[in-house]
Enzyme design. Sequence first.
Site, mmCIF file in Angstrom:
data_model
loop_
_atom_site.group_PDB
_atom_site.id
_atom_site.type_symbol
_atom_site.label_atom_id
_atom_site.label_comp_id
_atom_site.label_asym_id
_atom_site.label_seq_id
_atom_site.Cartn_x
_atom_site.Cartn_y
_atom_site.Cartn_z
ATOM 1 N N LYS A 22 -17.114 -62.890 -43.848
ATOM 2 C CA LYS A 22 -15.778 -63.376 -44.259
ATOM 3 C C LYS A 22 -14.971 -63.740 -43.015
ATOM 4 O O LYS A 22 -14.373 -64.813 -42.940
ATOM 5 C CB LYS A 22 -15.049 -62.272 -45.023
ATOM 6 N N ASN A 23 -14.991 -62.853 -42.014
ATOM 7 C CA ASN A 23 -14.107 -63.033 -40.860
ATOM 8 C C ASN A 23 -14.631 -64.027 -39.842
ATOM 9 O O ASN A 23 -13.976 -64.293 -38.837
ATOM 10 C CB ASN A 23 -13.804 -61.683 -40.208
ATOM 11 N N ARG A 92 -3.665 -63.054 -45.074
ATOM 12 C CA ARG A 92 -3.249 -63.006 -43.665
ATOM 13 C C ARG A 92 -4.006 -64.045 -42.853
ATOM 14 O O ARG A 92 -3.449 -64.675 -41.951
ATOM 15 C CB ARG A 92 -3.539 -61.604 -43.145
ATOM 16 N N CYS A 116 0.926 -56.228 -45.095
ATOM 17 C CA CYS A 116 0.082 -55.854 -46.240
ATOM 18 C C CYS A 116 -0.036 -54.334 -46.204
ATOM 19 O O CYS A 116 0.611 -53.668 -45.407
ATOM 20 C CB CYS A 116 -1.282 -56.522 -46.130
ATOM 21 N N ARG A 121 1.533 -56.273 -39.854
ATOM 22 C CA ARG A 121 0.716 -57.384 -39.371
ATOM 23 C C ARG A 121 1.538 -58.407 -38.552
ATOM 24 O O ARG A 121 1.713 -59.547 -38.944
ATOM 25 C CB ARG A 121 0.006 -58.093 -40.525
ATOM 26 N N ASP A 305 -12.508 -51.577 -39.779
ATOM 27 C CA ASP A 305 -12.839 -52.051 -41.137
ATOM 28 C C ASP A 305 -13.889 -51.201 -41.824
ATOM 29 O O ASP A 305 -14.177 -51.421 -42.998
ATOM 30 C CB ASP A 305 -13.320 -53.504 -41.084
ATOM 31 N N ARG A 397 -11.873 -59.883 -52.695
ATOM 32 C CA ARG A 397 -11.429 -60.732 -51.586
ATOM 33 C C ARG A 397 -12.525 -60.830 -50.528
ATOM 34 O O ARG A 397 -12.645 -61.829 -49.830
ATOM 35 C CB ARG A 397 -10.164 -60.158 -50.946
HETATM 36 C C1 EPZ Z 1 -8.736 -59.239 -37.931
HETATM 37 O O1 EPZ Z 1 -7.407 -59.135 -38.391
HETATM 38 C C2 EPZ Z 1 -9.603 -59.087 -39.179
HETATM 39 N N1 EPZ Z 1 -9.297 -60.163 -40.120
HETATM 40 C C3 EPZ Z 1 -9.323 -57.727 -39.829
HETATM 41 O O2 EPZ Z 1 -10.170 -57.593 -40.953
HETATM 42 C C4 EPZ Z 1 -9.665 -56.642 -38.828
HETATM 43 O O3 EPZ Z 1 -9.338 -55.387 -39.378
HETATM 44 C C5 EPZ Z 1 -8.868 -56.847 -37.535
HETATM 45 O O4 EPZ Z 1 -9.065 -58.181 -37.019
HETATM 46 C C6 EPZ Z 1 -9.346 -55.839 -36.496
HETATM 47 O O5 EPZ Z 1 -8.706 -56.022 -35.304
HETATM 48 C C7 EPZ Z 1 -9.808 -61.398 -39.892
HETATM 49 O O6 EPZ Z 1 -10.523 -61.632 -38.927
HETATM 50 C C8 EPZ Z 1 -9.461 -62.461 -40.890
HETATM 51 P P1 EPZ Z 1 -5.615 -58.105 -35.114
HETATM 52 P P2 EPZ Z 1 -6.179 -59.559 -37.415
HETATM 53 O O7 EPZ Z 1 -4.722 -59.230 -34.743
HETATM 54 O O8 EPZ Z 1 -6.610 -60.599 -36.467
HETATM 55 C C9 EPZ Z 1 -1.738 -55.795 -33.801
HETATM 56 C C10 EPZ Z 1 -10.648 -57.322 -43.222
HETATM 57 O O9 EPZ Z 1 -10.565 -56.467 -44.084
HETATM 58 N N2 EPZ Z 1 -1.181 -57.132 -33.532
HETATM 59 O O10 EPZ Z 1 -6.930 -57.958 -34.374
HETATM 60 O O11 EPZ Z 1 -5.012 -59.829 -38.275
HETATM 61 C C11 EPZ Z 1 -2.014 -55.561 -35.281
HETATM 62 O O12 EPZ Z 1 -0.864 -55.114 -35.941
HETATM 63 C C12 EPZ Z 1 -9.528 -57.513 -42.235
HETATM 64 O O13 EPZ Z 1 -11.611 -58.103 -43.105
HETATM 65 C C13 EPZ Z 1 0.075 -57.219 -32.947
HETATM 66 O O14 EPZ Z 1 0.728 -56.221 -32.653
HETATM 67 O O15 EPZ Z 1 -5.957 -58.196 -36.641
HETATM 68 C C14 EPZ Z 1 -3.105 -54.511 -35.240
HETATM 69 O O16 EPZ Z 1 -2.515 -53.244 -35.077
HETATM 70 C C15 EPZ Z 1 -8.528 -56.376 -42.336
HETATM 71 N N3 EPZ Z 1 0.583 -58.463 -32.691
HETATM 72 C C16 EPZ Z 1 -3.902 -54.870 -33.977
HETATM 73 O O17 EPZ Z 1 -3.030 -55.699 -33.180
HETATM 74 C C17 EPZ Z 1 -0.106 -59.608 -33.007
HETATM 75 O O18 EPZ Z 1 0.409 -60.719 -32.750
HETATM 76 C C18 EPZ Z 1 -5.175 -55.663 -34.264
HETATM 77 O O19 EPZ Z 1 -4.799 -56.743 -35.080
HETATM 78 C C19 EPZ Z 1 -1.382 -59.488 -33.600
HETATM 79 C C20 EPZ Z 1 -1.906 -58.242 -33.851
#
Ligand code: EPZ
Length: 418
Positions: A22-23, A92, A116, A121, A305, A397
């Site tokens: 998916k990702n 997202r 969410c 996020r 995850d 999803r």
């Molecule tokens: C990706 O989400 C994945 N989704 C998530 O999978 C996965 O859990 C996550 O990466 C792991 O890091 C997709 O790839 C579509 P992040 P993403 O930006 O990119 C903080 C699933 O179930 N952050 O890596 O949205 C954030 O709050 C989903 O498949 C900021 O602070 O996650 C989090 O604590 C769930 N500022 C951490 O970084 C930002 O601008 C990692 O978030 C961006 C993120």
Amino acid sequence: MEKIVINGGVPLKGKVSISGSKNSALPILASTALFPGKYRFTNVPDIQDVRTMLELLKILGSEYTFKNNKVEITSIKLNKDEAPYDLVKTMRASVLIWGALLTRFNKAKISFPGGCAIGDRPVDQHLEGFESIGYKTTINSGYLQSYAASAIGGSFSFKIKSVTGTENLILASIMGDKRTTLLNCSLEPEVDDLIKFLNSLGACIKRIKEKIIITPVSKLKKQTKSYKIIPDRIEAGTFMYLACLPKNELTISNIDISALKDVIMTIKQLGAKIKQTTTSIKITAPSKIKPLRVETNPYPHFPTDLQAQLMAVLILGKGASRIKENVFPNRFIHVAELRKLGAQIELQGNLAKIQGIKSIAGAKMQASDLRASAGLVLGALSAAGQSEIFRIYHLDRGYEGIDNKLRAIGAKICRTKE
Ligand code: EPZ
């Protein structure tokens, strides 16, 4: 809305074939918006989030077909630069269209991606990154409006590793005016699949560990031969933990074993028997589940995850286990639901202390987000008696036909209206 009803405690045995990631599919499909072309993909998981992304691209003007895990999409007529609220709010990952539209039109308007269940996020890293390579963004009535304010390119170091942040910065810079250097980038395999796809179109993206260098190009190929999406390592891990539950034995195929090192380490610590090849793994549940301590961290460490799925195994462990959630601020919503099965879990901030017990009993539970609902399914499958899991759209999803895959290995599971 639908629920699934599970009669648990039935030993599960057999083979499971893992779907595409998916990702990886989501950023790659979003990237087709950045240049007018005709693209074909195979091994695309038939899940709600992929259909949402395809619908978003259609609203922007692309045309697509999606059948038997194959996608054909043409972005030649794509002519809109706005991602509407009602789609962005449901997923997202719609945030990934932002970077692609900036490259296509030098501007983009996306509805603020909401929070969410697992946290608010934020997108501050995306914003700061875009700013540092020449884009300006204003926020107007819930929309982020970005535009190229100067020559596109430059350097940016992520304060926190962000998977879609890294992906968005790549998408927004591959056809810029000057080189872009990104530091402290995410190392997830899905980022590398996006890079591999974009380079197959003629982009010039180089990764040296957490550093990514993008040398801009003036055009990309208008079409590719078919591109195969990598396997979903989180779906694979979900079934790997299922195999560790009492009396289960599963052979999980169509996986990339090299992307699961930290997960396999925990499977061994749990006491399971393992036989593996590069693309499959056979796991036999241990007679007694050994407790363990693990922390979630960005790749290549233990993935957030899979935290809920591992917890669903540890609640039946012989002893005390601990899981520390270091990636998301609020990713223990499944704990309250697993407690309904009788699980003994204590929460202290981002630390979950699990006291394993001999058996758990079925209950009614509520899914809250995609991966938490997978943890509830594992709990229900090992609980004695009947469980019901409500709001199962969360599961759909990200897991392709999970009830069919579970039924095929002996699970007593059916889906009905709530
Ligand atoms: C990706 O989400 C994945 N989704 C998530 O999978 C996965 O859990 C996550 O990466 C792991 O890091 C997709 O790839 C579509 P992040 P993403 O930006 O990119 C903080 C699933 O179930 N952050 O890596 O949205 C954030 O709050 C989903 O498949 C900021 O602070 O996650 C989090 O604590 C769930 N500022 C951490 O970084 C930002 O601008 C990692 O978030 C961006 C993120």
